[in-house]
Design a protein around this motif. Structure first.
Motif, PDB file in Angstrom:
ATOM      1  N   ARG A   1      19.655  16.643 -22.784  1.00 10.27           N
ATOM      2  CA  ARG A   1      18.924  16.417 -21.530  1.00 10.27           C
ATOM      3  C   ARG A   1      19.819  16.715 -20.328  1.00 10.27           C
ATOM      4  O   ARG A   1      19.394  17.384 -19.379  1.00 10.27           O
ATOM      5  N   ARG A   2      21.051  16.232 -20.374  1.00 13.46           N
ATOM      6  CA  ARG A   2      21.984  16.491 -19.261  1.00 13.46           C
ATOM      7  C   ARG A   2      22.265  17.977 -19.101  1.00 13.46           C
ATOM      8  O   ARG A   2      22.336  18.485 -17.989  1.00 13.46           O
TER       9      ARG A   2
ATOM     10  N   GLU B   1      12.535  15.408 -17.967  1.00 15.78           N
ATOM     11  CA  GLU B   1      12.484  13.945 -18.034  1.00 15.78           C
ATOM     12  C   GLU B   1      11.861  13.455 -19.344  1.00 15.78           C
ATOM     13  O   GLU B   1      12.201  12.383 -19.826  1.00 15.78           O
TER      14      GLU B   1
ATOM     15  N   LYS C   1      20.654  12.788 -25.364  1.00 16.09           N
ATOM     16  CA  LYS C   1      21.134  12.563 -23.998  1.00 16.09           C
ATOM     17  C   LYS C   1      21.976  13.746 -23.529  1.00 16.09           C
ATOM     18  O   LYS C   1      21.835  14.220 -22.396  1.00 16.09           O
TER      19      LYS C   1
ATOM     20  N   SER D   1      14.103  12.326 -22.218  1.00 14.88           N
ATOM     21  CA  SER D   1      14.623  10.967 -22.309  1.00 14.88           C
ATOM     22  C   SER D   1      13.790  10.132 -23.281  1.00 14.88           C
ATOM     23  O   SER D   1      14.302   9.170 -23.857  1.00 14.88           O
TER      24      SER D   1
ATOM     25  N   GLU E   1      15.401  10.437 -26.629  1.00 17.49           N
ATOM     26  CA  GLU E   1      16.598   9.594 -26.643  1.00 17.49           C
ATOM     27  C   GLU E   1      16.209   8.125 -26.827  1.00 17.49           C
ATOM     28  O   GLU E   1      16.814   7.407 -27.631  1.00 17.49           O
ATOM     29  N   GLN E   2      15.190   7.686 -26.100  1.00 20.89           N
ATOM     30  CA  GLN E   2      14.746   6.291 -26.200  1.00 20.89           C
ATOM     31  C   GLN E   2      14.183   5.987 -27.585  1.00 20.89           C
ATOM     32  O   GLN E   2      14.398   4.900 -28.122  1.00 20.89           O
TER      33      GLN E   2
END
Length: 158
Positions: free
Chosen positions: A67-68, A7, A64, A10, A13-14
């Motif tokens: 992360r996926r 997590e 992203k 993310s 990514e943010q």
């Protein structure tokens, strides 16, 4: 433990998305005030921002995807040795009964700072070109983790 670590990806990514928003606002502001002779110097700088926008959006998309991929495979504990190399060093990863040779990807989060580390415990996640290695010490604090994007390559045969 693996869930919270994934997590945290993310956040990367943010951050990239926030930088894209910053560059958009900067570009627009420079274009608005560029008519004033006092701010002529901002016009060339605004073009730097113009190129920063797609770069940051691409970085956000890559994080992203990583992360996926890590969510799909989960994180695995391993031991890693970082081979010397300036731009894209290779990382030997020893999993339980398995070996992978990974190469770092283009990113601001780089692995050369870990040159010389041998058999350090890490977490790896993802598959193929969307992989990550999480090192146990961060850039500014040894108590934080440091994520490096990598891709799996064929082991050296020489």
């Amino acid at each position: 433990m693996a869930g919270p670590l994934i997590e945290k990806l993310s956040l990367l990514e943010q951050r990239a998305t926030a930088w894209a928003a910053f560059w958009i606002a900067y570009f627009v502001a420079c274009q608005i005030i560029s008519d004033d002779r006092r701010f002529e110097v901002l016009v060339p700088l605004s073009w730097v921002a113009f190129y920063g926008i797609p770069a940051c959006l691409y970085a956000a998309w890559l994080w992203k995807s990583r992360r996926r991929s890590a969510e799909k495979t989960g994180l695995r504990e391993a031991m890693a040795t970082v081979r010397p190399g300036w731009l894209f060093p290779r990382i030997d990863v020893y999993l339980e009964g398995d070996y992978k040779l990974l190469q770092t990807r283009r990113s601001l989060r780089i692995a050369p700072r870990f040159d010389g580390l041998e058999k350090v415990p890490v977490f790896i996640g993802g598959e193929e070109t969307d992989m990550i290695v999480i090192f146990p010490r961060g850039r500014f604090s040894k108590d934080t983790l440091y994520t490096v994007p990598v891709k799996e390559i064929e082991p050296d045969t020489a």
